[in-house]
Design a protein around this motif. Sequence first.
Motif, PDB file in Angstrom:
ATOM      1  N   ASN A 276     -13.304   0.516   5.576  1.00  0.00           N
ATOM      2  CA  ASN A 276     -13.883  -0.530   4.655  1.00  0.00           C
ATOM      3  C   ASN A 276     -13.196  -2.050   5.126  1.00  0.00           C
TER       4      ASN A 276
ATOM      5  N   LYS B  10      -3.857  18.236  -7.704  1.00  0.00           N
ATOM      6  CA  LYS B  10      -4.744  17.431  -7.445  1.00  0.00           C
ATOM      7  C   LYS B  10      -6.308  18.160  -7.284  1.00  0.00           C
TER       8      LYS B  10
ATOM      9  N   THR C  52     -11.286   0.582  -3.299  1.00  0.00           N
ATOM     10  CA  THR C  52     -11.268   1.423  -2.013  1.00  0.00           C
ATOM     11  C   THR C  52     -12.570   2.350  -2.144  1.00  0.00           C
TER      12      THR C  52
ATOM     13  N   THR D  87       0.833  -1.212  -0.077  1.00  0.00           N
ATOM     14  CA  THR D  87       0.070   0.090  -0.132  1.00  0.00           C
ATOM     15  C   THR D  87       0.684   1.190   0.045  1.00  0.00           C
ATOM     16  N   THR D  88       0.099   2.459  -0.424  1.00  0.00           N
ATOM     17  CA  THR D  88       0.808   3.827  -0.426  1.00  0.00           C
ATOM     18  C   THR D  88       1.615   4.131   0.767  1.00  0.00           C
ATOM     19  N   THR D  89       1.022   3.805   1.975  1.00  0.00           N
ATOM     20  CA  THR D  89       1.832   4.487   3.106  1.00  0.00           C
ATOM     21  C   THR D  89       2.957   3.526   3.302  1.00  0.00           C
TER      22      THR D  89
ATOM     23  N   VAL E  21      -9.554   2.022   9.853  1.00  0.00           N
ATOM     24  CA  VAL E  21      -9.707   2.038   8.297  1.00  0.00           C
ATOM     25  C   VAL E  21     -11.223   1.456   8.196  1.00  0.00           C
TER      26      VAL E  21
ATOM     27  N   HIS F 230      -4.388   4.156   5.496  1.00  0.00           N
ATOM     28  CA  HIS F 230      -3.959   2.996   6.025  1.00  0.00           C
ATOM     29  C   HIS F 230      -3.960   2.861   7.578  1.00  0.00           C
TER      30      HIS F 230
ATOM     31  N   GLU G  79      -7.853  19.164  -0.354  1.00  0.00           N
ATOM     32  CA  GLU G  79      -6.386  18.658  -1.027  1.00  0.00           C
ATOM     33  C   GLU G  79      -5.705  19.750  -0.328  1.00  0.00           C
TER      34      GLU G  79
ATOM     35  N   ASN H 193      -6.928   0.741  -5.501  1.00  0.00           N
ATOM     36  CA  ASN H 193      -6.987   2.073  -4.625  1.00  0.00           C
ATOM     37  C   ASN H 193      -8.261   2.621  -5.008  1.00  0.00           C
TER      38      ASN H 193
ATOM     39  N   GLY I 219      -3.475   9.118   4.139  1.00  0.00           N
ATOM     40  CA  GLY I 219      -2.303   8.544   4.409  1.00  0.00           C
ATOM     41  C   GLY I 219      -1.463   9.347   5.168  1.00  0.00           C
ATOM     42  N   ASN I 220      -2.147  10.459   5.704  1.00  0.00           N
ATOM     43  CA  ASN I 220      -1.777  11.683   6.673  1.00  0.00           C
ATOM     44  C   ASN I 220      -2.150  11.545   7.936  1.00  0.00           C
TER      45      ASN I 220
ATOM     46  N   GLY J 225      -6.071  11.683  -4.197  1.00  0.00           N
ATOM     47  CA  GLY J 225      -5.256  10.507  -4.764  1.00  0.00           C
ATOM     48  C   GLY J 225      -6.110   9.584  -5.441  1.00  0.00           C
ATOM     49  N   TRP J 226      -5.331   8.348  -5.574  1.00  0.00           N
ATOM     50  CA  TRP J 226      -6.183   7.304  -5.979  1.00  0.00           C
ATOM     51  C   TRP J 226      -7.233   6.830  -5.216  1.00  0.00           C
ATOM     52  N   CYS J 227      -7.211   6.871  -4.035  1.00  0.00           N
ATOM     53  CA  CYS J 227      -8.504   6.257  -3.500  1.00  0.00           C
ATOM     54  C   CYS J 227      -9.305   7.385  -3.215  1.00  0.00           C
TER      55      CYS J 227
ATOM     56  N   SER K 147     -10.428   6.203   5.761  1.00  0.00           N
ATOM     57  CA  SER K 147     -10.386   4.881   4.978  1.00  0.00           C
ATOM     58  C   SER K 147      -8.573   4.819   4.629  1.00  0.00           C
TER      59      SER K 147
HETATM   60  P1  NAI Z   1      -2.170   9.115  -2.900  1.00  0.00           P
HETATM   61  O1  NAI Z   1      -0.910   9.437  -2.467  1.00  0.00           O
HETATM   62  O2  NAI Z   1      -2.453   8.702  -4.143  1.00  0.00           O
HETATM   63  O3  NAI Z   1      -3.112  10.211  -2.270  1.00  0.00           O
HETATM   64  C1  NAI Z   1      -2.912  10.903  -1.027  1.00  0.00           C
HETATM   65  C2  NAI Z   1      -3.716  12.281  -1.205  1.00  0.00           C
HETATM   66  O4  NAI Z   1      -3.794  12.960  -0.095  1.00  0.00           O
HETATM   67  C3  NAI Z   1      -2.426  13.152  -2.077  1.00  0.00           C
HETATM   68  O5  NAI Z   1      -3.191  13.882  -3.284  1.00  0.00           O
HETATM   69  C4  NAI Z   1      -2.167  14.279  -1.246  1.00  0.00           C
HETATM   70  O6  NAI Z   1      -1.798  15.479  -1.561  1.00  0.00           O
HETATM   71  C5  NAI Z   1      -3.503  14.347  -0.216  1.00  0.00           C
HETATM   72  N1  NAI Z   1      -3.239  14.794   1.048  1.00  0.00           N
HETATM   73  C6  NAI Z   1      -2.254  14.633   2.011  1.00  0.00           C
HETATM   74  N2  NAI Z   1      -2.211  15.283   3.246  1.00  0.00           N
HETATM   75  C7  NAI Z   1      -3.543  15.986   3.010  1.00  0.00           C
HETATM   76  C8  NAI Z   1      -4.203  16.735   3.851  1.00  0.00           C
HETATM   77  N3  NAI Z   1      -3.805  17.316   5.254  1.00  0.00           N
HETATM   78  N4  NAI Z   1      -5.601  17.253   3.546  1.00  0.00           N
HETATM   79  C9  NAI Z   1      -6.020  16.832   2.190  1.00  0.00           C
HETATM   80  N5  NAI Z   1      -5.291  16.202   1.494  1.00  0.00           N
HETATM   81  C10 NAI Z   1      -4.052  15.724   1.700  1.00  0.00           C
HETATM   82  O7  NAI Z   1      -2.480   7.977  -1.780  1.00  0.00           O
HETATM   83  P2  NAI Z   1      -3.772   6.824  -2.185  1.00  0.00           P
HETATM   84  O8  NAI Z   1      -3.119   5.635  -2.923  1.00  0.00           O
HETATM   85  O9  NAI Z   1      -4.948   7.582  -2.607  1.00  0.00           O
HETATM   86  O10 NAI Z   1      -3.780   6.407  -0.609  1.00  0.00           O
HETATM   87  C11 NAI Z   1      -4.252   6.926   0.511  1.00  0.00           C
HETATM   88  C12 NAI Z   1      -4.136   6.371   1.878  1.00  0.00           C
HETATM   89  O11 NAI Z   1      -5.040   4.941   1.691  1.00  0.00           O
HETATM   90  C13 NAI Z   1      -2.886   5.506   2.061  1.00  0.00           C
HETATM   91  O12 NAI Z   1      -2.677   5.696   3.553  1.00  0.00           O
HETATM   92  C14 NAI Z   1      -2.905   3.977   1.543  1.00  0.00           C
HETATM   93  O13 NAI Z   1      -2.144   3.262   2.243  1.00  0.00           O
HETATM   94  C15 NAI Z   1      -4.376   3.822   1.915  1.00  0.00           C
HETATM   95  N6  NAI Z   1      -5.183   2.862   1.157  1.00  0.00           N
HETATM   96  C16 NAI Z   1      -6.180   2.258   1.890  1.00  0.00           C
HETATM   97  C17 NAI Z   1      -6.684   1.120   1.185  1.00  0.00           C
HETATM   98  C18 NAI Z   1      -8.072   0.581   1.784  1.00  0.00           C
HETATM   99  O14 NAI Z   1      -8.427  -0.529   1.447  1.00  0.00           O
HETATM  100  N7  NAI Z   1      -8.551   1.137   2.970  1.00  0.00           N
HETATM  101  C19 NAI Z   1      -6.495   0.672  -0.077  1.00  0.00           C
HETATM  102  C20 NAI Z   1      -5.214   1.296  -0.808  1.00  0.00           C
HETATM  103  C21 NAI Z   1      -4.607   2.388   0.026  1.00  0.00           C
END
Ligand code: NAI
Length: 425
Positions: free
Chosen positions: A351, A254, A201, A163-165, A349, A307, A249, A197, A283-284, A228-230, A305
């Motif tokens: 989901n 983005k 997700t 995963t991204t985190t 998390v 990590h 964002e 994602n 992820g933050n 992001g992707w999710c 939702s």
């Molecule tokens: P990504 O890196 O594509 O997107 C994250 C977005 O959050 C970025 O656009 C970033 O600019 C934004 N962001 C960061 N801090 C922020 C803030 N304070 N306010 C607003 N926006 C902010 O990451 P992705 O792939 O979308 O993953 C996000 C999280 O979801 C990660 O922790 C990842 O591990 C987790 N994840 C969870 C899944 C699940 O099944 N629940 C499945 C896949 C990923």
Amino acid sequence: MDEQYSIIAIYRVYSTMNSRKKTKKGEKLVKWARHNMPVLRYAGQKLLKSQILESKKISISLSITPETANLVLALSKSGAEVSLCASHPDAVNEDVASYLREKHHFPVLGKKGVNKKTFEKNQKTVLIQKPDIIIDDGGELVEIMHRQNGKNFDNVIGAAEQTTTGVVKANKLEKSQKLQFPIIAVNNNQTKNMFDNRYGTGQSTLDALMRTTNILLAGKNIIVCGYGWCGRGLAIRAKGMGANVTVCEVDHVKALEAHMDGFRVEKLEKAIQSADVVISITGNINVISKKHINAAKDGVILAQSGHSDVEIDKKMLKRMATKVENVRKSVNEYTIGKKRIYLVANGAVLNLSAADGNSPSVMDMSFAGQIFALDYLVRNQSRLENSVYHLPSEIDDKIAKLKLKSRNISIDSLTSEQREYLGRS
Ligand code: NAI
């Protein structure tokens, strides 16, 4: 010897939670998922033929779901010795865990709702087998190994991160020159993040929101933090269900993309004043903090939702509340003055802890990517350095081709004239 005893001892404790009824139910769930995982089945057959993982010890931290069970079974069938723990305290389907322990005798360590200490103990325990390979989800196993100062590095060929985190953490280790083995960023496969994602997700997070709160999404003001992707997947699905979606964002590109996709884009502190639901998926850390809680309207529902359970400042929420009451399964009401704030799944998390996680059809591609990553790690071990690697794009192409084939979809191919025109070999 003591350590060996310890993994067996903990495994035995969890084995007392098995039951024939659970095992039977788990078996059916695993079978159901298997039907919808054609690419994983193919990758598993290739692995079996190659014998490349024969006798390799693989320590795995993933959500314990029917889909993960299919990955674990494919690895074990090809000769690997596997041990599995949950990647989140709540991400455990106990029927599946019972099935894997009772029918296949795998050490599967995890029970829904264990405390943080037990969760971490389980993660340390799966490493006792001194793995050759690690499959990690969020970088926790890799982190533990690096904290143990090289004690367990001798055998390690490398890790594959889901995963991204976890990729963010691996990049940090590499940057500080502390990384002790290669890590394949499986998350960064296009056939992973663009599908699991986004589509996976996005859907399963909304599914969990509906299961826990039973709210009608149509007409609701929903904020998605992170595009992001999710976040993209979640926002588009919420819109499709009739919600008014606002994106918050910190990245200008983005944010602009969200705006062009037709979403309202605002600062969280302003948007939350009229929000019915806020879901953080960045992820933050502390994305929803004190100032947002202060600005929120009465009755707002908060969830995350990403990590781990760090996106909502839960400690602050608790400190600000005069009363906390459980009002539905997985929904707690926090009273702050005259305002009520609802926290879903205790901020874990969403989901994974309050629904079934992502569908087999997307995990099919993610986990086929895991198998191809392990194959790549072992074949290339002599030349890989202690760095973070992305798999070659041919692997993505192969996974996508297999997925299309499983759906009976054929596509056109370039003519030699077109190849030459595009400068491709
Ligand atoms: P990504 O890196 O594509 O997107 C994250 C977005 O959050 C970025 O656009 C970033 O600019 C934004 N962001 C960061 N801090 C922020 C803030 N304070 N306010 C607003 N926006 C902010 O990451 P992705 O792939 O979308 O993953 C996000 C999280 O979801 C990660 O922790 C990842 O591990 C987790 N994840 C969870 C899944 C699940 O099944 N629940 C499945 C896949 C990923």
